[in-house]
Design a protein around this motif. Sequence first.
Motif, PDB file in Angstrom:
ATOM      1  N   LEU A  97       0.857  -1.184   0.000  1.00 17.59           N
ATOM      2  CA  LEU A  97       0.000   0.000   0.000  1.00 17.59           C
ATOM      3  C   LEU A  97       0.895   1.236   0.000  1.00 17.59           C
ATOM      4  CD1 LEU A  97      -3.035   0.837   0.207  1.00 17.59           C
ATOM      5  CD2 LEU A  97      -2.677   1.016   2.674  1.00 17.59           C
ATOM      6  N   ARG A  98       0.639   2.145  -0.919  1.00 14.54           N
ATOM      7  CA  ARG A  98       1.458   3.362  -1.048  1.00 14.54           C
ATOM      8  C   ARG A  98       0.549   4.588  -0.979  1.00 14.54           C
ATOM      9  NH1 ARG A  98       6.452   4.887  -3.328  1.00 14.54           N
ATOM     10  NH2 ARG A  98       6.477   6.967  -4.255  1.00 14.54           N
ATOM     11  N   LEU A  99       0.918   5.532  -0.125  1.00  9.49           N
ATOM     12  CA  LEU A  99       0.127   6.762   0.053  1.00  9.49           C
ATOM     13  C   LEU A  99       1.023   7.961  -0.241  1.00  9.49           C
ATOM     14  CD1 LEU A  99      -2.419   7.554   2.836  1.00  9.49           C
ATOM     15  CD2 LEU A  99      -0.570   9.177   2.392  1.00  9.49           C
ATOM     16  N   GLU A 100       0.553   8.816  -1.144  1.00  8.53           N
ATOM     17  CA  GLU A 100       1.262  10.046  -1.510  1.00  8.53           C
ATOM     18  C   GLU A 100       0.526  11.231  -0.889  1.00  8.53           C
ATOM     19  OE1 GLU A 100       4.015  10.499  -3.051  1.00  8.53           O
ATOM     20  OE2 GLU A 100       4.463   8.600  -4.055  1.00  8.53           O
ATOM     21  N   PRO A 101       1.027  11.777   0.231  1.00 10.05           N
ATOM     22  CA  PRO A 101       0.306  12.862   0.905  1.00 10.05           C
ATOM     23  C   PRO A 101       0.134  14.108   0.049  1.00 10.05           C
ATOM     24  CG  PRO A 101       1.947  11.894   2.369  1.00 10.05           C
ATOM     25  CD  PRO A 101       2.216  11.351   0.993  1.00 10.05           C
ATOM     26  N   GLY A 102       1.182  14.495  -0.692  1.00 10.80           N
ATOM     27  CA  GLY A 102       1.101  15.716  -1.479  1.00 10.80           C
ATOM     28  C   GLY A 102       0.050  15.643  -2.570  1.00 10.80           C
ATOM     29  N   ALA A 103       0.028  14.550  -3.300  1.00  5.99           N
ATOM     30  CA  ALA A 103      -0.934  14.362  -4.386  1.00  5.99           C
ATOM     31  C   ALA A 103      -2.262  13.809  -3.881  1.00  5.99           C
ATOM     32  CB  ALA A 103      -0.360  13.421  -5.444  1.00  5.99           C
ATOM     33  N   ARG A 104      -2.298  13.367  -2.618  1.00 10.49           N
ATOM     34  CA  ARG A 104      -3.488  12.752  -2.023  1.00 10.49           C
ATOM     35  C   ARG A 104      -3.974  11.588  -2.878  1.00 10.49           C
ATOM     36  NH1 ARG A 104      -5.270  15.276   2.338  1.00 10.49           N
ATOM     37  NH2 ARG A 104      -7.345  14.361   2.262  1.00 10.49           N
ATOM     38  N   VAL A 105      -3.034  10.692  -3.154  1.00 12.42           N
ATOM     39  CA  VAL A 105      -3.300   9.504  -3.972  1.00 12.42           C
ATOM     40  C   VAL A 105      -2.891   8.269  -3.176  1.00 12.42           C
ATOM     41  CG1 VAL A 105      -2.596   8.233  -6.028  1.00 12.42           C
ATOM     42  CG2 VAL A 105      -3.038  10.682  -6.182  1.00 12.42           C
ATOM     43  N   VAL A 106      -3.708   7.222  -3.261  1.00 14.72           N
ATOM     44  CA  VAL A 106      -3.406   5.939  -2.629  1.00 14.72           C
ATOM     45  C   VAL A 106      -3.365   4.867  -3.709  1.00 14.72           C
ATOM     46  CG1 VAL A 106      -4.255   4.153  -1.058  1.00 14.72           C
ATOM     47  CG2 VAL A 106      -4.417   6.565  -0.413  1.00 14.72           C
ATOM     48  N   GLU A 107      -2.329   4.024  -3.669  1.00 16.95           N
ATOM     49  CA  GLU A 107      -2.193   2.921  -4.615  1.00 16.95           C
ATOM     50  C   GLU A 107      -2.035   1.615  -3.851  1.00 16.95           C
ATOM     51  OE1 GLU A 107       0.024   5.221  -8.343  1.00 16.95           O
ATOM     52  OE2 GLU A 107       1.162   3.849  -7.052  1.00 16.95           O
ATOM     53  N   LEU A 108      -2.702   0.587  -4.306  1.00 17.64           N
ATOM     54  CA  LEU A 108      -2.588  -0.751  -3.742  1.00 17.64           C
ATOM     55  C   LEU A 108      -2.074  -1.679  -4.824  1.00 17.64           C
ATOM     56  CD1 LEU A 108      -2.987  -2.878  -1.579  1.00 17.64           C
ATOM     57  CD2 LEU A 108      -5.415  -2.998  -2.212  1.00 17.64           C
ATOM     58  N   GLU A 109      -0.866  -2.199  -4.637  1.00 16.93           N
ATOM     59  CA  GLU A 109      -0.213  -3.041  -5.639  1.00 16.93           C
ATOM     60  C   GLU A 109      -0.190  -2.341  -6.997  1.00 16.93           C
ATOM     61  OE1 GLU A 109       1.276  -5.448  -4.472  1.00 16.93           O
ATOM     62  OE2 GLU A 109       0.194  -6.115  -2.686  1.00 16.93           O
ATOM     63  N   GLY A 110       0.024  -1.016  -6.995  1.00 15.74           N
ATOM     64  CA  GLY A 110       0.133  -0.246  -8.228  1.00 15.74           C
ATOM     65  C   GLY A 110      -1.182   0.277  -8.779  1.00 15.74           C
ATOM     66  N   ALA A 111      -2.315  -0.179  -8.236  1.00 17.32           N
ATOM     67  CA  ALA A 111      -3.618   0.282  -8.715  1.00 17.32           C
ATOM     68  C   ALA A 111      -4.152   1.355  -7.767  1.00 17.32           C
ATOM     69  CB  ALA A 111      -4.606  -0.887  -8.784  1.00 17.32           C
ATOM     70  N   GLU A 112      -4.638   2.441  -8.340  1.00 19.59           N
ATOM     71  CA  GLU A 112      -5.118   3.547  -7.517  1.00 19.59           C
ATOM     72  C   GLU A 112      -6.452   3.201  -6.853  1.00 19.59           C
ATOM     73  OE1 GLU A 112      -5.127   6.988  -9.998  1.00 19.59           O
ATOM     74  OE2 GLU A 112      -2.954   6.957 -10.279  1.00 19.59           O
ATOM     75  N   VAL A 113      -6.603   3.648  -5.615  1.00 19.78           N
ATOM     76  CA  VAL A 113      -7.799   3.381  -4.817  1.00 19.78           C
ATOM     77  C   VAL A 113      -8.487   4.711  -4.528  1.00 19.78           C
ATOM     78  CG1 VAL A 113      -8.707   2.410  -2.675  1.00 19.78           C
ATOM     79  CG2 VAL A 113      -6.664   1.408  -3.743  1.00 19.78           C
ATOM     80  N   GLU A 114      -9.783   4.782  -4.796  1.00 22.37           N
ATOM     81  CA  GLU A 114     -10.528   6.015  -4.567  1.00 22.37           C
ATOM     82  C   GLU A 114     -11.031   6.066  -3.131  1.00 22.37           C
ATOM     83  OE1 GLU A 114     -14.308   8.547  -6.361  1.00 22.37           O
ATOM     84  OE2 GLU A 114     -13.600   6.725  -7.362  1.00 22.37           O
ATOM     85  N   LEU A 115     -10.580   7.077  -2.380  1.00 23.12           N
ATOM     86  CA  LEU A 115     -10.980   7.266  -0.993  1.00 23.12           C
ATOM     87  C   LEU A 115     -11.613   8.639  -0.814  1.00 23.12           C
ATOM     88  CD1 LEU A 115      -7.802   5.957   0.908  1.00 23.12           C
ATOM     89  CD2 LEU A 115      -9.842   4.662   0.269  1.00 23.12           C
ATOM     90  N   THR A 116     -12.443   8.759   0.199  1.00 19.55           N
ATOM     91  CA  THR A 116     -12.946  10.075   0.555  1.00 19.55           C
ATOM     92  C   THR A 116     -11.848  10.831   1.291  1.00 19.55           C
ATOM     93  OG1 THR A 116     -13.785   9.442   2.740  1.00 19.55           O
ATOM     94  CG2 THR A 116     -15.258   9.113   0.850  1.00 19.55           C
ATOM     95  N   ARG A 117     -12.064  12.109   1.485  1.00 20.65           N
ATOM     96  CA  ARG A 117     -11.101  12.955   2.186  1.00 20.65           C
ATOM     97  C   ARG A 117     -10.832  12.409   3.595  1.00 20.65           C
ATOM     98  NH1 ARG A 117     -12.725  17.737   0.328  1.00 20.65           N
ATOM     99  NH2 ARG A 117     -14.712  17.379   1.351  1.00 20.65           N
TER     100      ARG A 117
END
Length: 281
Positions: A183-203
Amino acid sequence: MDEDVAVVIEDGEDIRELLAQVLTQGGFAVHSAADGATGVELVREHDPIVVTIDVNMPGIDGFETARQVRAISTAYIVMITARGDEIDTLVGLQTGADDYIVKPFRPRELRARIEAMMRRPRVLASTHPSPPHPSAPQSSAPHPTSTGSILTQSPPSSPAPDAPSATWAEGDTEHASLEHRGLRLEPGARVVELEGAEVELTRSEFDILRMLLSSGRRVVSKMQLAGMLRGERGEPDHYLSEHDARAIEVHVANLRRKLGESPSEPRWIETVRGVGYRRTA
């Protein structure tokens, strides 16, 4: 400077006028609607930064109104409800609302909740990466009014005993990537990726995940998470209650569902019974 815009969607005339008055005193240009359909059109026309929605309205109810608003806007949504049941909180948060307030409410509480939301990034965490959103100084653009601005930070006070460490979102690590078990979280871009696939989350889901991942193995209580979502950064919040703790449980349940995680066999978020949550080892 242009005023921030707010839309009030409320079928009760007295409450509608009270909400409009509170927001106007806070420096907003307010547009009001007595039903959901008209309110959605006002959101489409004026692109507000804050929308308040009554749950019980004729025609389309507040939940459906919130879904339609969220489909066209990244505004902060506050649900106004006479019902405090957990199922209503669950439905409201699942429709994309950022916060809720139960009638009867105090104008000061509404101001406090909106002020806290305004300190959080407006951009939703989604599958569409956005540029970094550095935090601006609190004094950079206040909206002074004769009654006091809801967008002006209160004077600092002593940290609450249950307050989280501020290091999770400050300093050199503010925009550093966080990774754990694929699981990868990019705070600046506010993007989350799971095994390379982006996951849509609420704020709110994004901010909770960020705090848990950055806290290591330290247990984070539900009240700490609720305070963080309010933007208090360690300051006591007199409006936090057990209802806020239940809302955190709803957010975490939604987050786990989107990540495909089982609470009984957690991959990223462990439940510490009676306390809160922590990152898995």
